[in-house]
Design a protein around this motif. Structure first.
Motif, mmCIF file in Angstrom:
data_model
loop_
_atom_site.group_PDB
_atom_site.id
_atom_site.type_symbol
_atom_site.label_atom_id
_atom_site.label_comp_id
_atom_site.label_asym_id
_atom_site.label_seq_id
_atom_site.Cartn_x
_atom_site.Cartn_y
_atom_site.Cartn_z
ATOM 1 N N HIS A 9 -17.296 9.303 3.997
ATOM 2 C CA HIS A 9 -15.846 10.233 4.547
ATOM 3 C C HIS A 9 -14.862 9.024 4.862
ATOM 4 N N ALA A 10 -15.215 8.199 5.446
ATOM 5 C CA ALA A 10 -14.297 6.794 6.133
ATOM 6 C C ALA A 10 -13.631 6.254 4.824
ATOM 7 N N ILE A 11 -14.593 6.092 4.077
ATOM 8 C CA ILE A 11 -14.097 5.331 2.749
ATOM 9 C C ILE A 11 -13.270 6.138 1.744
ATOM 10 N N GLN A 12 -13.572 7.425 1.932
ATOM 11 C CA GLN A 12 -12.645 8.470 1.251
ATOM 12 C C GLN A 12 -11.189 8.627 1.923
ATOM 13 N N ALA A 13 -11.182 8.417 3.127
ATOM 14 C CA ALA A 13 -10.190 8.829 3.992
ATOM 15 C C ALA A 13 -9.116 7.512 4.036
ATOM 16 N N LYS A 14 -9.942 6.080 3.799
ATOM 17 C CA LYS A 14 -9.097 4.900 3.827
ATOM 18 C C LYS A 14 -9.644 4.142 2.698
ATOM 19 N N ARG A 144 2.509 5.573 0.527
ATOM 20 C CA ARG A 144 2.544 6.879 1.308
ATOM 21 C C ARG A 144 1.335 7.633 1.058
ATOM 22 N N ASP A 145 0.743 7.574 -0.133
ATOM 23 C CA ASP A 145 -0.528 8.322 -0.453
ATOM 24 C C ASP A 145 -1.755 7.843 0.494
ATOM 25 N N TYR A 146 -1.897 6.601 0.591
ATOM 26 C CA TYR A 146 -2.990 5.931 1.181
ATOM 27 C C TYR A 146 -2.922 5.305 2.418
ATOM 28 N N ARG A 147 -1.810 5.045 2.756
ATOM 29 C CA ARG A 147 -1.587 4.147 4.119
ATOM 30 C C ARG A 147 -0.540 4.644 4.728
ATOM 31 N N PRO A 148 -0.371 6.032 4.943
ATOM 32 C CA PRO A 148 0.929 6.411 5.475
ATOM 33 C C PRO A 148 1.397 5.524 6.854
#
Length: 169
Positions: A9-14, A144-148
């Motif tokens: 989940h951490a990898i999917q979130a970031k 925007r999508d991955y590192r807001p």
């Protein structure tokens, strides 16, 4: 299994998080994290890319174009270089002066950006001219999508850069 799901989940979130950053964020020991990452890779749920000394982690099926950009923006110096190149092409000396970096530092980071395919380098006499090989809109979309959270940092960097340019004139 619960720990492995937490890692996934951490990898999917970031996506594009580095191995060390993941270990710090989750408070997991290096050996424990290595074990779970190997299992996740064998299961085909994640994959990693090693660039230089860093290992970047991505969820399965993550888009290639975004992978390279996330790796490129993973360091402050590369983000600052990309921000400067958004204004137009530059030579190494110009980048070094504008960002207050040594030429060897600029050379190293430019080499990494060229290897990633984010920046193009072309010889012009004795100097090398660098330019972006990515559409600025693609760069903006990936951030925007991955590192807001980077938007604010980039805005601060842009303000600093523009303020520095005004002082020279």
């Amino acid at each position: 299994m619960e720990r492995r799901n937490e890692i996934l989940h951490a990898i999917q979130a970031k996506p594009g998080i580095t191995f060390r950053e993941l270990a710090r964020e989750l408070g997991i020991g290096i050996g424990d994290l290595q074990y779970h990452l190997r299992r996740l890779e064998k299961e085909g749920r994640i994959f990693s890319r090693k660039v230089g000394k860093r290992r970047y982690l991505f969820p399965r099926g993550f888009e290639e174009e975004a992978q390279r950009l996330l790796i490129a923006i993973s360091t402050e110096t590369r983000r600052r270089i990309l921000l400067l190149l958004l204004e137009g092409q530059r030579n190494q000396k110009d980048v070094a002066e504008k960002l207050n970096l040594s030429q060897p530092t600029v050379s190293y980071h430019m080499g990494e950006l060229v290897k990633l395919g984010i920046v193009r380098a072309r010889k012009d006499g004795k100097s090398v001219i660098y330019s972006l090989s990515y559409d600025p809109e693609v760069i903006a979309r990936v951030i925007r999508d991955y590192r807001p959270g980077l938007w604010e940092k980039l805005a601060d960097n842009l303000i600093d850069l523009l303020a520095g340019m005004g002082e020279e004139e």
